[in-house]
Design a protein around this motif. Structure first.
Motif, PDB file in Angstrom:
ATOM      1  N   LEU A   1       0.828  -1.208   0.000  1.00  0.00           N
ATOM      2  CA  LEU A   1       0.000   0.000   0.000  1.00  0.00           C
ATOM      3  C   LEU A   1       0.864   1.261   0.000  1.00  0.00           C
ATOM      4  CD1 LEU A   1      -2.858   1.235   0.144  1.00  0.00           C
ATOM      5  CD2 LEU A   1      -2.724   1.061   2.644  1.00  0.00           C
ATOM      6  N   LYS A   2       1.971   1.212   0.739  1.00  0.00           N
ATOM      7  CA  LYS A   2       2.861   2.379   0.753  1.00  0.00           C
ATOM      8  C   LYS A   2       3.438   2.660  -0.639  1.00  0.00           C
ATOM      9  CE  LYS A   2       4.116   2.844   5.558  1.00  0.00           C
ATOM     10  NZ  LYS A   2       5.173   2.891   6.577  1.00  0.00           N
ATOM     11  N   ILE A   3       3.740   1.603  -1.372  1.00  0.00           N
ATOM     12  CA  ILE A   3       4.236   1.786  -2.745  1.00  0.00           C
ATOM     13  C   ILE A   3       3.135   2.359  -3.636  1.00  0.00           C
ATOM     14  CG2 ILE A   3       5.038   0.568  -4.829  1.00  0.00           C
ATOM     15  CD1 ILE A   3       6.622  -1.303  -2.965  1.00  0.00           C
ATOM     16  N   VAL A   4       1.936   1.792  -3.508  1.00  0.00           N
ATOM     17  CA  VAL A   4       0.806   2.274  -4.322  1.00  0.00           C
ATOM     18  C   VAL A   4       0.554   3.756  -4.045  1.00  0.00           C
ATOM     19  CG1 VAL A   4      -1.699   2.074  -4.632  1.00  0.00           C
ATOM     20  CG2 VAL A   4      -0.289   0.008  -4.530  1.00  0.00           C
ATOM     21  N   LYS A   5       0.567   4.120  -2.759  1.00  0.00           N
ATOM     22  CA  LYS A   5       0.321   5.521  -2.406  1.00  0.00           C
ATOM     23  C   LYS A   5       1.415   6.432  -2.963  1.00  0.00           C
ATOM     24  CE  LYS A   5      -1.197   6.332   1.865  1.00  0.00           C
ATOM     25  NZ  LYS A   5      -1.294   6.119   3.348  1.00  0.00           N
ATOM     26  N   ARG A   6       2.649   5.941  -2.981  1.00  0.00           N
ATOM     27  CA  ARG A   6       3.723   6.778  -3.533  1.00  0.00           C
ATOM     28  C   ARG A   6       3.579   6.927  -5.055  1.00  0.00           C
ATOM     29  NH1 ARG A   6       7.975   9.603  -1.711  1.00  0.00           N
ATOM     30  NH2 ARG A   6       7.422   8.937   0.377  1.00  0.00           N
ATOM     31  N   CYS A   7       3.094   5.890  -5.722  1.00  0.00           N
ATOM     32  CA  CYS A   7       2.826   6.014  -7.170  1.00  0.00           C
ATOM     33  C   CYS A   7       1.748   7.080  -7.421  1.00  0.00           C
ATOM     34  CB  CYS A   7       2.381   4.671  -7.759  1.00  0.00           C
ATOM     35  SG  CYS A   7       3.695   3.426  -7.808  1.00  0.00           S
ATOM     36  N   ILE A   8       0.731   7.093  -6.579  1.00  0.00           N
ATOM     37  CA  ILE A   8      -0.331   8.107  -6.722  1.00  0.00           C
ATOM     38  C   ILE A   8       0.236   9.492  -6.397  1.00  0.00           C
ATOM     39  CG2 ILE A   8      -2.579   8.881  -5.843  1.00  0.00           C
ATOM     40  CD1 ILE A   8      -3.224   5.878  -5.291  1.00  0.00           C
ATOM     41  N   HIS A   9       1.080   9.566  -5.391  1.00  0.00           N
ATOM     42  CA  HIS A   9       1.736  10.823  -4.982  1.00  0.00           C
ATOM     43  C   HIS A   9       2.569  11.403  -6.128  1.00  0.00           C
ATOM     44  CE1 HIS A   9       5.019  13.018  -2.730  1.00  0.00           C
ATOM     45  NE2 HIS A   9       3.977  13.502  -2.121  1.00  0.00           N
ATOM     46  N   GLN A  60      -4.056   2.676  -7.907  1.00  0.00           N
ATOM     47  CA  GLN A  60      -4.615   1.796  -6.879  1.00  0.00           C
ATOM     48  C   GLN A  60      -5.203   0.524  -7.485  1.00  0.00           C
ATOM     49  OE1 GLN A  60      -8.183   3.311  -4.775  1.00  0.00           O
ATOM     50  NE2 GLN A  60      -8.481   4.682  -6.527  1.00  0.00           N
ATOM     51  N   TYR A  61      -5.476   0.566  -8.792  1.00  0.00           N
ATOM     52  CA  TYR A  61      -6.087  -0.593  -9.441  1.00  0.00           C
ATOM     53  C   TYR A  61      -5.107  -1.405 -10.283  1.00  0.00           C
ATOM     54  CZ  TYR A  61     -10.420   1.713  -8.086  1.00  0.00           C
ATOM     55  OH  TYR A  61     -11.418   2.301  -7.354  1.00  0.00           O
ATOM     56  N   ASN A  62      -4.019  -0.789 -10.738  1.00  0.00           N
ATOM     57  CA  ASN A  62      -3.187  -1.489 -11.725  1.00  0.00           C
ATOM     58  C   ASN A  62      -1.902  -2.109 -11.172  1.00  0.00           C
ATOM     59  OD1 ASN A  62      -1.416   0.652 -11.473  1.00  0.00           O
ATOM     60  ND2 ASN A  62      -1.928   1.617 -13.421  1.00  0.00           N
ATOM     61  N   MET A  63      -1.604  -1.890  -9.884  1.00  0.00           N
ATOM     62  CA  MET A  63      -0.323  -2.383  -9.367  1.00  0.00           C
ATOM     63  C   MET A  63      -0.420  -3.852  -8.957  1.00  0.00           C
ATOM     64  SD  MET A  63       1.816   0.032  -9.801  1.00  0.00           S
ATOM     65  CE  MET A  63       3.195  -0.638  -8.863  1.00  0.00           C
ATOM     66  N   ILE A  64       0.534  -4.638  -9.486  1.00  0.00           N
ATOM     67  CA  ILE A  64       0.579  -6.077  -9.202  1.00  0.00           C
ATOM     68  C   ILE A  64       1.913  -6.398  -8.521  1.00  0.00           C
ATOM     69  CG2 ILE A  64       0.623  -8.387 -10.247  1.00  0.00           C
ATOM     70  CD1 ILE A  64      -1.038  -7.197 -12.564  1.00  0.00           C
ATOM     71  N   PHE A  65       1.822  -7.132  -7.399  1.00  0.00           N
ATOM     72  CA  PHE A  65       3.012  -7.475  -6.624  1.00  0.00           C
ATOM     73  C   PHE A  65       3.115  -8.992  -6.528  1.00  0.00           C
ATOM     74  CE2 PHE A  65       1.443  -3.384  -5.187  1.00  0.00           C
ATOM     75  CZ  PHE A  65       2.588  -2.619  -5.022  1.00  0.00           C
ATOM     76  N   SER A  66       4.293  -9.547  -6.833  1.00  0.00           N
ATOM     77  CA  SER A  66       4.480 -10.973  -6.570  1.00  0.00           C
ATOM     78  C   SER A  66       4.550 -11.173  -5.049  1.00  0.00           C
ATOM     79  CB  SER A  66       5.736 -11.495  -7.269  1.00  0.00           C
ATOM     80  OG  SER A  66       6.897 -10.918  -6.719  1.00  0.00           O
ATOM     81  N   LYS A  67       4.329 -12.394  -4.615  1.00  0.00           N
ATOM     82  CA  LYS A  67       4.195 -12.693  -3.175  1.00  0.00           C
ATOM     83  C   LYS A  67       5.421 -12.226  -2.375  1.00  0.00           C
ATOM     84  CE  LYS A  67       4.708 -16.861  -1.790  1.00  0.00           C
ATOM     85  NZ  LYS A  67       4.607 -18.308  -1.636  1.00  0.00           N
ATOM     86  N   ASP A  68       5.184 -11.500  -1.291  1.00  0.00           N
ATOM     87  CA  ASP A  68       6.258 -11.046  -0.384  1.00  0.00           C
ATOM     88  C   ASP A  68       7.349 -10.257  -1.083  1.00  0.00           C
ATOM     89  OD1 ASP A  68       4.986 -12.416   1.705  1.00  0.00           O
ATOM     90  OD2 ASP A  68       6.115 -14.248   1.324  1.00  0.00           O
ATOM     91  N   VAL A  69       7.008  -9.586  -2.172  1.00  0.00           N
ATOM     92  CA  VAL A  69       8.059  -8.961  -2.990  1.00  0.00           C
ATOM     93  C   VAL A  69       8.773  -7.820  -2.263  1.00  0.00           C
ATOM     94  CG1 VAL A  69       6.563  -7.341  -4.256  1.00  0.00           C
ATOM     95  CG2 VAL A  69       8.646  -8.194  -5.327  1.00  0.00           C
ATOM     96  N   CYS A 109       8.501  -9.708  -8.990  1.00  0.00           N
ATOM     97  CA  CYS A 109       8.254  -8.493  -9.770  1.00  0.00           C
ATOM     98  C   CYS A 109       7.202  -7.579  -9.170  1.00  0.00           C
ATOM     99  CB  CYS A 109       7.838  -8.865 -11.202  1.00  0.00           C
ATOM    100  SG  CYS A 109       6.281  -9.759 -11.287  1.00  0.00           S
ATOM    101  N   ILE A 110       7.317  -6.322  -9.564  1.00  0.00           N
ATOM    102  CA  ILE A 110       6.297  -5.300  -9.298  1.00  0.00           C
ATOM    103  C   ILE A 110       5.954  -4.716 -10.662  1.00  0.00           C
ATOM    104  CG2 ILE A 110       5.780  -3.094  -8.173  1.00  0.00           C
ATOM    105  CD1 ILE A 110       7.899  -3.814  -6.044  1.00  0.00           C
ATOM    106  N   VAL A 111       4.679  -4.821 -11.050  1.00  0.00           N
ATOM    107  CA  VAL A 111       4.279  -4.454 -12.409  1.00  0.00           C
ATOM    108  C   VAL A 111       3.035  -3.564 -12.350  1.00  0.00           C
ATOM    109  CG1 VAL A 111       3.340  -5.398 -14.580  1.00  0.00           C
ATOM    110  CG2 VAL A 111       5.245  -6.568 -13.437  1.00  0.00           C
ATOM    111  N   SER A 112       2.989  -2.543 -13.208  1.00  0.00           N
ATOM    112  CA  SER A 112       1.746  -1.777 -13.382  1.00  0.00           C
ATOM    113  C   SER A 112       1.046  -2.323 -14.621  1.00  0.00           C
ATOM    114  CB  SER A 112       2.053  -0.284 -13.556  1.00  0.00           C
ATOM    115  OG  SER A 112       2.892  -0.061 -14.690  1.00  0.00           O
ATOM    116  N   ALA A 113      -0.043  -3.049 -14.399  1.00  0.00           N
ATOM    117  CA  ALA A 113      -0.760  -3.619 -15.539  1.00  0.00           C
ATOM    118  C   ALA A 113      -1.314  -2.508 -16.406  1.00  0.00           C
ATOM    119  CB  ALA A 113      -1.883  -4.513 -15.033  1.00  0.00           C
ATOM    120  N   GLY A 114      -1.440  -2.787 -17.708  1.00  0.00           N
ATOM    121  CA  GLY A 114      -2.024  -1.795 -18.611  1.00  0.00           C
ATOM    122  C   GLY A 114      -1.003  -0.843 -19.187  1.00  0.00           C
TER     123      GLY A 114
END
Lengths: 215, 215
Positions: A33-41, A49-58, A186-191
């Motif tokens: 969530l902290k990463i997602v919020k920084r992307c929005i920032h 908030q909808y497109n971020m995909i995180f592999s397990k425990d990344v 990986c950390i990926v922004s879908a779309g």
């Protein structure tokens, strides 16, 4: 009229959380969530908030990488410029970008492939030599992700972490789907969305969280 | 499966125009529209078709500035990194960023103001000395725009062009409104959106158009 500089980030994050979909806040782990919020920032764009995909425990994996001293390889000078060098240095880590190197341009022209693809090969040979963990951060070039996918498939290079957030309208969506199909860390922004600014802010968020958690 | 690199930009721009609101395509001049489309290309965010504000004939004015050899002062290293140096050099122009200078940090701490505000003062004194036209490109720091507004008001510094596209949730909207109230030559993204990537792509779009039009 104006909020004081030292309060700006705190107040920004409060406004971002206030503006977010409550279901998406619940969807992510605290670190994600902290990463997602920084992307929005970084973009003022709530689509992250909808497109971020995180592999397990990344994020936890990324912490371990930085604790060993990481090399962050960026596909653009712009992403490299956006990474916080002070914090990077405190973590005995470094950033590299090969895209402006003259021999990269020369080799790309000779072989008829993109400079970004050559840069991934450069990252792979750096990894071979230094044995330092490598984070690949792609904010611009889908061809970098496609090259990575090919190397992962044939086993010639499996980076410790891929931040796959190129932006654009052509080849971009497909390149992210390839990387997601590889089941790598990986950390990926879908779309279509992403960018050099997004790539840099994800790296920064991971480093800031590692410092905050002090583990 | 993948579109060839040389076709990517052309196909991207076609998809962007296809995805745009027809009324907004008609709203902008041909030159302004190219900038708007490049902002969308850089972010994959169609909001830029609604938030971009251009002062009258600003792109033509910007051409004249570059033809005299411009200094583009950026508020971040990231924006500076994103500007095409090859084309900039062909136009006898240069990019400067003072934000990482040690004496800037020192003076900001002593005077209790932001580094970005000091950078605007540095740009003003550079202008005094060099007499080259100055373009201020702000992608991050609303305090840079606020400082600019103060200097425009008291007549101490009126840059030849302001690209005012900071991003964020606090002070950002207000800082853009101040600059718009100054009736100076400017390109502004109204609202929260913008960024170093947007600042850089606007500078690039102006330079590319000047080369294309060959005037």
């Amino acid at each position: 009229m104006f909020v004081k500089p030292e309060m700006i980030e705190k107040e920004s994050m409060r406004l971002i959380e206030e503006g977010m979909d409550k279901k998406r806040i619940a969807f992510y782990s605290k670190r994600e969530l902290k990463i997602v919020k920084r992307c929005i920032h970084t973009s003022a764009d709530f689509d992250y908030q909808y497109n971020m995909i995180f592999s397990k425990d990344v994020v936890g994996n990324a912490f371990e990488i930085f604790k060993r001293g990481a090399v962050v390889v960026c596909d653009t000078a712009m992403a490299a410029a956006g990474i916080n060098k002070r914090v990077l240095g405190e973590l005995n880590s470094e950033v590299r970008s090969f895209i402006a190197d003259e021999d990269v341009a020369k080799e790309a022209a000779e072989r008829g492939i993109t400079r970004s693809a050559i840069c991934i090969e450069r990252a792979a040979s750096l990894y071979e030599k230094s044995k330092k963990p490598v984070i690949i951060a792609v904010g611009n070039a889908p061809t970098a992700l496609i090259k990575l996918h090919e190397m992962i498939k044939d086993g010639s290079f499996i980076p410790d972490l891929i931040i796959g957030v190129p932006v654009g309208f052509v080849n971009v969506v497909e390149s992210k789907e390839l990387i997601l199909s590889d089941n790598c860390k990986c950390i990926v922004s879908a779309g279509r969305k992403g960018g050099s600014n997004i790539a840099a802010c994800i790296v920064n968020s991971i480093m800031y969280q590692l410092k905050e958690e002090n583990i």
